[in-house]
Design a protein around this motif. Structure first.
Motif, PDB file in Angstrom:
ATOM      1  N   LEU A  40     -15.596 -17.333 -33.371  1.00  0.00           N
ATOM      2  CA  LEU A  40     -16.840 -17.270 -34.252  1.00  0.00           C
ATOM      3  C   LEU A  40     -17.109 -16.705 -35.464  1.00  0.00           C
ATOM      4  CD1 LEU A  40     -18.931 -16.120 -31.304  1.00  0.00           C
ATOM      5  CD2 LEU A  40     -19.197 -18.197 -32.060  1.00  0.00           C
ATOM      6  N   THR A  42     -19.699 -16.416 -39.445  1.00  0.00           N
ATOM      7  CA  THR A  42     -20.933 -16.892 -40.197  1.00  0.00           C
ATOM      8  C   THR A  42     -20.585 -16.893 -41.556  1.00  0.00           C
ATOM      9  OG1 THR A  42     -21.596 -14.252 -40.483  1.00  0.00           O
ATOM     10  CG2 THR A  42     -22.292 -15.450 -38.626  1.00  0.00           C
ATOM     11  N   LEU A 105     -23.812 -20.548 -38.451  1.00  0.00           N
ATOM     12  CA  LEU A 105     -22.932 -19.913 -37.584  1.00  0.00           C
ATOM     13  C   LEU A 105     -21.825 -20.924 -37.004  1.00  0.00           C
ATOM     14  CD1 LEU A 105     -22.440 -17.803 -35.315  1.00  0.00           C
ATOM     15  CD2 LEU A 105     -24.093 -18.906 -33.761  1.00  0.00           C
ATOM     16  N   SER A 118     -27.792 -23.633 -37.837  1.00  0.00           N
ATOM     17  CA  SER A 118     -28.077 -23.146 -39.215  1.00  0.00           C
ATOM     18  C   SER A 118     -29.582 -22.695 -39.238  1.00  0.00           C
ATOM     19  CB  SER A 118     -27.942 -24.435 -40.079  1.00  0.00           C
ATOM     20  OG  SER A 118     -26.828 -24.813 -40.167  1.00  0.00           O
ATOM     21  N   PHE A 125     -31.799 -16.115 -37.202  1.00  0.00           N
ATOM     22  CA  PHE A 125     -30.131 -16.367 -37.374  1.00  0.00           C
ATOM     23  C   PHE A 125     -29.448 -15.033 -36.892  1.00  0.00           C
ATOM     24  CE2 PHE A 125     -26.106 -16.014 -39.312  1.00  0.00           C
ATOM     25  CZ  PHE A 125     -25.539 -17.423 -38.911  1.00  0.00           C
ATOM     26  N   GLY A 126     -29.858 -13.787 -37.155  1.00  0.00           N
ATOM     27  CA  GLY A 126     -29.142 -12.521 -36.391  1.00  0.00           C
ATOM     28  C   GLY A 126     -29.567 -12.443 -34.967  1.00  0.00           C
ATOM     29  N   THR A 129     -27.193 -15.115 -33.639  1.00  0.00           N
ATOM     30  CA  THR A 129     -25.951 -14.547 -33.702  1.00  0.00           C
ATOM     31  C   THR A 129     -25.380 -13.528 -32.648  1.00  0.00           C
ATOM     32  OG1 THR A 129     -25.774 -15.441 -36.013  1.00  0.00           O
ATOM     33  CG2 THR A 129     -23.998 -14.127 -35.275  1.00  0.00           C
ATOM     34  N   ARG A 130     -26.258 -12.508 -32.546  1.00  0.00           N
ATOM     35  CA  ARG A 130     -26.160 -11.331 -31.669  1.00  0.00           C
ATOM     36  C   ARG A 130     -26.001 -11.896 -30.362  1.00  0.00           C
ATOM     37  NH1 ARG A 130     -29.136  -8.911 -35.397  1.00  0.00           N
ATOM     38  NH2 ARG A 130     -31.091  -9.328 -34.295  1.00  0.00           N
ATOM     39  N   ARG A 133     -22.565 -13.423 -29.499  1.00  0.00           N
ATOM     40  CA  ARG A 133     -21.629 -12.589 -29.263  1.00  0.00           C
ATOM     41  C   ARG A 133     -21.642 -11.800 -27.953  1.00  0.00           C
ATOM     42  NH1 ARG A 133     -18.970 -12.271 -34.580  1.00  0.00           N
ATOM     43  NH2 ARG A 133     -20.242 -13.067 -36.158  1.00  0.00           N
TER      44      ARG A 133
END
Length: 142
Positions: A40, A42, A105, A118, A125-126, A129-130, A133
């Motif tokens: 993964l 960014t 991502l 995207s 986006f954050g 992404t978090r 993860r």
């Protein structure tokens, strides 16, 4: 042979176009198995051309305008120099806010590197992404 036991679904993120669970990343109509995502990462996309061009103009004009104003020192020259230097800076700032760079991502999925998601919204986006993860970290060890 009985099917494998189903894990309960844990939602890490749920938005209008994106959802992240402990099993899947769903973006629009695409669905990716979280267990098969690797590497993964960014990537931030380029700035809008208006930001780059106006910044270059401001930088290029500075070494020309300032010495000319220093030699002339007339009020009109100072006013024109101020306009010549401020306008491109304002254009760059407004353009950067209006058209922020895109965030991507990326991951390797089934042997292929893909852009999974995207967004130009850094908050969304954050969050996505978090969430992804956390979903990957919560996977049972293989």
């Amino acid at each position: 042979m009985s099917p494998p036991p189903r894990r309960p679904v844990t939602w890490y993120y749920r938005g209008p176009d994106v959802a992240v669970t402990n099993q899947y990343l769903i973006v629009g109509s695409a669905r990716y198995e979280v267990a098969e995502l690797q590497a993964l990462g960014t990537v931030r996309g380029p700035f809008h051309p208006a930001v780059l061009i106006s910044t270059v103009i401001a930088i290029a004009q500075t070494p020309i305008v300032i010495p000319v104003v220093a030699m002339v020192m007339a009020p009109l020259a100072i006013l024109l120099a101020t306009i010549l230097l401020v306008v491109p800076c304002v254009v760059a700032i407004v353009s950067a806010r209006r058209w922020p760079p895109r965030f991507d991502l990326q991951a390797r999925y089934r042997g292929t590197t893909l852009v999974l998601f995207s967004s130009r919204d850094d908050r969304e986006f954050g969050q996505v992404t978090r969430a992804l993860r956390r979903a990957v970290e919560a996977l049972p060890l293989r």
